[in-house]
Write an enzyme that holds these catalytic residues in place. Structure first.
Site, PDB file in Angstrom:
ATOM      1  N   CYS A  34       9.794  -5.026   0.802  1.00 34.19           N
ATOM      2  CA  CYS A  34      10.512  -4.898  -0.226  1.00 34.19           C
ATOM      3  C   CYS A  34       9.960  -5.986  -1.456  1.00 34.19           C
ATOM      4  O   CYS A  34      10.488  -7.124  -1.726  1.00 34.19           O
ATOM      5  CB  CYS A  34      11.308  -4.243  -0.777  1.00 34.19           C
ATOM      6  SG  CYS A  34      12.319  -3.788  -2.823  1.00 34.19           S
ATOM      7  N   ASP A  41      11.328  -2.733   4.761  1.00 34.85           N
ATOM      8  CA  ASP A  41      10.964  -1.432   4.610  1.00 34.85           C
ATOM      9  C   ASP A  41       9.921  -1.191   6.304  1.00 34.85           C
ATOM     10  O   ASP A  41       9.700  -1.815   6.667  1.00 34.85           O
ATOM     11  CB  ASP A  41       9.952  -1.058   3.365  1.00 34.85           C
ATOM     12  CG  ASP A  41      10.799  -0.821   2.133  1.00 34.85           C
ATOM     13  OD1 ASP A  41      11.524   0.057   2.305  1.00 34.85           O
ATOM     14  OD2 ASP A  41      10.473  -1.725   1.002  1.00 34.85           O
ATOM     15  N   VAL A  56     -12.805   5.211  12.800  1.00 30.38           N
ATOM     16  CA  VAL A  56     -11.947   3.540  12.941  1.00 30.38           C
ATOM     17  C   VAL A  56     -11.408   4.124  14.398  1.00 30.38           C
ATOM     18  O   VAL A  56     -11.583   5.002  14.971  1.00 30.38           O
ATOM     19  CB  VAL A  56     -10.531   4.758  11.811  1.00 30.38           C
ATOM     20  CG1 VAL A  56     -10.054   5.725  12.381  1.00 30.38           C
ATOM     21  CG2 VAL A  56     -10.292   2.985  11.739  1.00 30.38           C
TER      22      VAL A  56
END
Lengths: 122, 122, 122, 122, 122, 122, 122, 122, 122, 122
Positions: A34, A41, A56
């Site tokens: 955060c 988080d 990807v």
């Protein structure tokens, strides 16, 4: 965090470029910090995309997502940034990124960013 | 792997060719090999199709899927190949193949290939 | 199996014929026999229909489905036959029959037959 | 059963009549009696409606549903009757009533009655 | 309850204002009071919105929802009020508020209020 | 309610009286009436017993449980009474009766009455 | 039904006779007939045993269970009979047979028969 | 909070005092206040007890639990206090109180207090 | 299969040898071959052990389990063999190996082998 | 990682020291680093303890667990270390620490460390 985690994303040639098909990848092991409180988080990141010329590569995606571990960023910003990085890299027919974040203050937050329109056949 | 597993797929005549109806088959016992590392991969394969003149015979489908056991192939490629083999064999009104692969590097991957458009009534 | 199990199906008058509403019935106790090997098959049968003038009576439906107990029939054929029998009997606005069959050879098969188009309001 | 259970239904003024919003109410405690055998039936009743000027008051709805306890009625009839009573009372933009009945003869029955069209925004 | 809980709601600038993306927030810790009986009510509140220029700040949302703790209000009214307050504050492209209330009198009630139309891409 | 519902319970001879084995029966369709308010109560009744010479006959058990439909009785009393009636009837090696009642006043109540000791081998 | 389905059960030598270990087998595809009404019954049969010198062979077990298809038998009797047949065949250290029968008359019945005592280490 | 919420708890005479049977009550609608931060806490409270001479009356238990709404108390303290109040009131053979609290700081806390020993037969 | 897959198992020193604690490892990606039919079998292998001086190294365990891919072996034999190999390697205070095999012939088989006695504290 | 994260753990006095009761805390947001590869590991940590004189304070526990974020440690070692730190701090009647780690190499690992014996009453 590295200045640009997206530099490390690898691609491979789509083995079926003429068919608009869907690839979904779920990574429940995402953590960032955060930017206000410095507290960690935790989130599950879910990708859904319809490739054009490129896909990807799995291992580089894992490393790309790990690179956010020490980065300070808000829920809404990081979800959109992952979407932007992957769109720039892959130029896909469609891309959706979902960030599903752990409870904070008794509230569970999910952010859903999309690029392009899901093809009719999908 | 045999050069062409699709050679072994058997068909039977669709018992209701005038009705566009749906057949779904789920096989949780699919394994192949990573072409880079040689490590085994595991997946659940799900088919959904709307037959035209032909249906795929269950036992030959089982043997066809087992034939990938020693084949080196990527997630995106093998899902599209199964779709191509079945489309070529059955010429169906609609075909969807889903490859739902076990977690690798903390990431769970699902590939969804479709051929044709699901009839409106379905 | 009786020559024609459908002879035994009973109906009653739809109590609300002017409203296109939906009736769903699920029977997890369906068994028939494989016409090739003679081995028993097990399935859940699910009906969804929008009645016109007639509804199917519950007890006779139970007996009708039980009558397949000794009949040799393939998954695709029996699902379509139940759909045909009920459409002929009820002349419904819409009918869907789902046959959800137990695993054979590591593969789980579901067959979905429909008649007519589900009304827009439903 | 009282001659007309619907007499007891109470309403209150919709606090937001200009917005087409949805109210869903689920009552798993519904019982009536089979008109043929006299045996009790059990169901969950689910309402979904978009109010116009009036909403149904919760306590009176509970009493209204309880009033069917001694009434002999078929699954299809009682679901449509509840829909009719509520439509007459509330004149809603949309109403759906689902009767989800306990297994009888190995068969699980659900009846879905709707009035009007669900507004586009919902 | 404060005269106007909405006064305390804080916003921050949407980090990706050109992309119509979705934010979902679930708060299972909501309680208010029945205006008739004075008894407490409990609910889960779920928001889904597509921001325009502003996003709602998480901590202020938590405090805003807590402020209903001593307020007497009906299910339908409080769900619409939260929707109104957030629409006024954020001017979003789309807003949905769901109030999912605990069982009263054997009935489980859910109220769903929406503002605007969910963008096609979502 | 009949003065004595237990009069109607039927038994049959235990087909394996020398083995202490277990019989479990679950009836989710139980309803009685609150003796104070006259409001209906709903419960699932679960029996587990180890028979001695007699077993309870299924259809008569169903009728016995239905006979409580109009009887006023408290949760604790009715669960113990069913246990007493079945113990008197069957003289079992072990008997357990669970009454699992629907939520009232936001509280879910379960009552568990047992007679005798579950044999060691079970 | 054959006079004695147990004749067909095959065994193989326990590969680890000195270790008291557990084998569990679940067969959800069991059906027999009610000896009173002639109606079909459906059950899941679950075995748990600790072998001594012999194990039961899988395919012959399947055929043994299928042989009850046309036999009239009560829930309590058939569960104990399967236990008896397997105990006689295998002379195991411990045997448990569970018959989990489909709902009849709104009541779900499970019968649990055991032979011997589960070894302490298990 | 009232000085003594336990004053309001009502009892009734155990209808079967000679049998050690179990009563379980679950209340998912419990809220109190953190004594340090003043923020609301939410919990599910579960009681399991074996009554002696007295049972707790359902409605008064509901009111007793509601009375903590404005009280500041820690998780460990409030769970033990409810246990103490009920033990003092009922003098039960056995009492267990579980407080299952909502996530705070990413941590989910459950407190389990017991009085006496669960009787062997239970 | 290599003559002796157990040769490849690696160990590391237990970091807390004085405490009898438990380690559980679940591998859903196990496949071997039926020695009679040559058809592939699939299983989840679950280990639970209480280490003494040594723990099994994760990566070598993965490779050890993969080595069964081409080996023909029965369910009961392979579960006991894995148990034997690990007991010989680790000399643990307690070891349990569970082989949970995919459905064959409509029957789901689980084999549970244990060595030693689970310490009282666990 | 700080040299000694346990320095930061705070306690408070057990409000009911004469009663052996249980406190369970689950933290799904734990991450550390593999000491060999440097790759992040993710786990859920679950504590169960019976306090003596002291309880662990929730916020300091959260910070203590967060402090492992950059520490390199094996699954078995970190679970035992958390157990040791908490036992040293609290001197509890009983302590259990479970580390439930994310899949690596297709294997899911859980480590369970305990100190002392769970009191009989619990």
């Amino acid at each position: 965090m590295p200045t640009s985690p997206s530099r490390d994303l690898q691609t491979f040639k789509n083995p079926k470029p003429d068919r608009p098909y869907e690839i979904r990848m779920e990574c429940p092991e995402f953590t960032c910090v955060c930017p206000v409180t410095g507290q960690p988080d935790f989130a599950t990141i879910r990708l859904t995309y319809v490739p054009a010329e490129l896909c990807v590569e799995l291992k580089s995606l894992k490393l790309y997502l790990w690179a956010f571990r020490d980065e300070g960023t808000f829920h809404e910003a990081v979800t959109n940034r992952i979407c932007d990085d992957l769109v720039k890299l892959l130029q896909p027919r469609f891309m959706e990124v979902v960030g599903d974040f752990a409870v904070r203050g008794g509230i569970h937050t999910v952010v859903v960013a999309r690029h392009g329109k899901r093809p009719d056949a999908l």
